[in-house]
Design an enzyme around this catalytic site. Structure first.
Site, PDB file in Angstrom:
ATOM      1  N   GLY A 197      41.466  31.652  47.090  1.00  0.00           N
ATOM      2  CA  GLY A 197      42.809  31.009  47.049  1.00  0.00           C
ATOM      3  C   GLY A 197      42.716  29.564  46.104  1.00  0.00           C
ATOM      4  O   GLY A 197      43.691  29.577  45.281  1.00  0.00           O
ATOM      5  N   VAL A 234      38.301  39.569  47.736  1.00  0.00           N
ATOM      6  CA  VAL A 234      39.649  38.864  47.700  1.00  0.00           C
ATOM      7  C   VAL A 234      39.641  37.701  46.540  1.00  0.00           C
ATOM      8  O   VAL A 234      38.399  37.226  46.435  1.00  0.00           O
ATOM      9  CB  VAL A 234      39.905  38.305  48.963  1.00  0.00           C
ATOM     10  CG1 VAL A 234      38.929  37.341  49.726  1.00  0.00           C
ATOM     11  CG2 VAL A 234      41.312  37.906  49.022  1.00  0.00           C
ATOM     12  N   HIS A 259      33.403  37.248  46.117  1.00  0.00           N
ATOM     13  CA  HIS A 259      34.133  36.630  47.191  1.00  0.00           C
ATOM     14  C   HIS A 259      34.856  37.727  48.007  1.00  0.00           C
ATOM     15  O   HIS A 259      35.987  37.989  47.396  1.00  0.00           O
ATOM     16  CB  HIS A 259      34.971  35.720  46.542  1.00  0.00           C
ATOM     17  CG  HIS A 259      35.670  34.554  47.627  1.00  0.00           C
ATOM     18  ND1 HIS A 259      36.986  34.885  47.837  1.00  0.00           N
ATOM     19  CD2 HIS A 259      35.344  33.673  48.101  1.00  0.00           C
ATOM     20  CE1 HIS A 259      37.471  34.069  48.545  1.00  0.00           C
ATOM     21  NE2 HIS A 259      36.628  33.105  48.901  1.00  0.00           N
ATOM     22  N   ASP A 319      44.220  26.643  41.192  1.00  0.00           N
ATOM     23  CA  ASP A 319      43.684  26.064  39.814  1.00  0.00           C
ATOM     24  C   ASP A 319      44.550  26.489  38.608  1.00  0.00           C
ATOM     25  O   ASP A 319      44.899  25.748  37.887  1.00  0.00           O
ATOM     26  CB  ASP A 319      42.300  26.372  39.740  1.00  0.00           C
ATOM     27  CG  ASP A 319      41.625  25.393  38.471  1.00  0.00           C
ATOM     28  OD1 ASP A 319      41.553  24.223  38.513  1.00  0.00           O
ATOM     29  OD2 ASP A 319      41.278  26.100  37.450  1.00  0.00           O
TER      30      ASP A 319
END
Length: 171
Positions: free
Chosen positions: A79, A76, A70, A84
């Site tokens: 988000g 990164v 990712h 979570d």
């Protein structure tokens, strides 16, 4: 279970195996979905609302699983993984306060992202301020949360909700 004010990685893994709060009760996910390495402080007092707080940390290394996928050539932390983690911590808090049942995220009010976690970062810190715990048929926690990377706030989430369910068949 002894009610501690902090938990190390092995104790968190014990929770993930269902050993900390007992069978059928609040359980953290196991790696790789466990999104923190330790809970540095947990209390039923304090926090922004005087109803309790949780502080947890994730040590960032370049080899964390999500950086590879990712995004390609633009790593990164997603988000949603930080969000979570905030839900995971509220669920842990509910089990820690004696609630029975399996934790499930129930929603969030406003969520804001104004920064990112990159592989060069050193530490992610989560600060959860408990606003309310409802102890009825549904045992539910409501909290505001903040994510800091190397001391700089980059996410905030208001009115995160987590419930404990003794039966999730119809959920």
């Amino acid at each position: 279970m002894e009610k501690q004010s902090s938990y190390n990685k092995e104790e968190l893994l014990s929770c993930g195996r269902g050993e900390l709060f007992g069978p059928g009760n609040a359980q953290l996910p196991l790696p790789p979905m466990l999104m923190f390495d330790r809970i540095s402080h947990i209390s039923e007092e304090g926090g922004a609302y005087g109803k309790g707080e949780i502080r947890a940390e994730l040590d960032v290394t370049e080899d964390l699983w999500f950086f590879e996928c990712h995004f390609n050539n633009d790593p990164v932390m997603p988000g949603c993984l930080g969000l979570d983690a905030m839900w995971q911590l509220i669920g842990f808090y509910l089990g820690w306060t004696g609630g029975s049942g399996r934790g499930r995220a129930l929603g969030a009010g406003e969520v804001k992202f104004y920064g990112q976690v990159l592989p060069k970062a050193k530490k992610v810190e989560y600060v959860i301020d408990i606003k309310r715990v409802i102890k009825r048929k549904l045992y539910m926690g409501i909290a505001n949360a903040h994510l800091f990377v190397d001391g700089r706030e980059i996410y905030s989430a208001d009115d995160l909700k987590v419930g404990l369910f003794t039966n999730t068949d119809s959920f």
